[in-house]
Scaffold this active site. Sequence first.
Site: not given
Length: 382
Positions: A219-221, A255, A299
């Site tokens: 996940l990074h969005r 992030r 994502d």
Amino acid sequence: MKIISVVGARPNFIKIAPFVRAVKQADTTIEHILVHTGQHYDDAMSQVFFSKLNIPMPDINLGIGSGTHAEQIGATMTAFEQVLLAEKPDWVVVVGDVNATVACSQAAAYREVRVAHIEAGLRSYDRSMPEEINRVITDTISDLLLTPDVGSSETLAREGHNAQTICFVGNIMIDTLNEQLDAARALDVTTIVNEALVEGQVLPADDTFADSSYAVATLHRPANVDDPLALREITEWLTETIAGDLPMIWPLHPRTQRALETAGLLGKLLANPRIILTKPVGYREMLRLNLGAALMITDSGGLQEECCVLGTPFLVVRPNTERPITLVEHGGLGVLAGTTRTSLDEAYTKVRAVEPKPHIPPLWDGQAATRCVEAIVGFKTT
């Protein structure tokens, strides 16, 4: 002919590698210059990508670094314009949808240098995503639109682009996948995990990861990780539903790790023996994790494509995707899962029925880069 190609962030490295090789193989009279904008500002990580993907080190590094989207785009345009003035290229080749893509294509257009966009025509129709804005702008000002699938070509035609500027070349990501596949297969999943564990993560001595016995999550969005409520809901679902069925390997984007720490979720994940958290892993290592996964939860657009070709069923933790060709309704292996608990549960039920076998769309054959070079060299205007 002089061509400048541009990379700026991790996805670009994977896409530009086969293009650089194809230029060298196609015509020794082509002068090629590789520019790294430095949008991906971790020098160590960048060097790893260049070496492992067999890309020559960049001829020019703009060193842009981090910042807001506007700051990165503005700084890149200013710096890249000086490269254009000094080098006077015939073409600028950009890939994907990162800030470097739109910034360098705009700078080239202002200087009346032809722009070729590799991976043109992808659309999520979600303007809340910076990548969507970058894609639309880049396609609008590009002279040559090199598309990865038939649907993308049709999208550009509907938008009114001249048919002579649209060229279906196939998916350049798959060129790199095919080139790296044997090296990835030779890797050991347990070794990959052990060498990348985040601080505080302990892997039981007897814990091994046989193929088809584990899930992988990425996940990074911003919509998923920057909103504490959304991140908590997705994390609880991963913990209770996915990890309840399969042990899960989760390589954490920086992030995402910061967001988990801020939200007070990281400690709970580290305490769960069914979830293994790692630092980001290299391209080959991620390819190996994907090869052995029973399920991918992501994502990432690039991972959607790779899952399709490798035969890994996957869930897209987003309400939309610019890569519909990878979804089950188009013959692929993916299911749009949204981000709510209800939609995630429904999608998980659906994906469990997906047969894990490769789906390879037309021209996803490892030769897209060659077709890109041929299209640029043979481009003619009327």
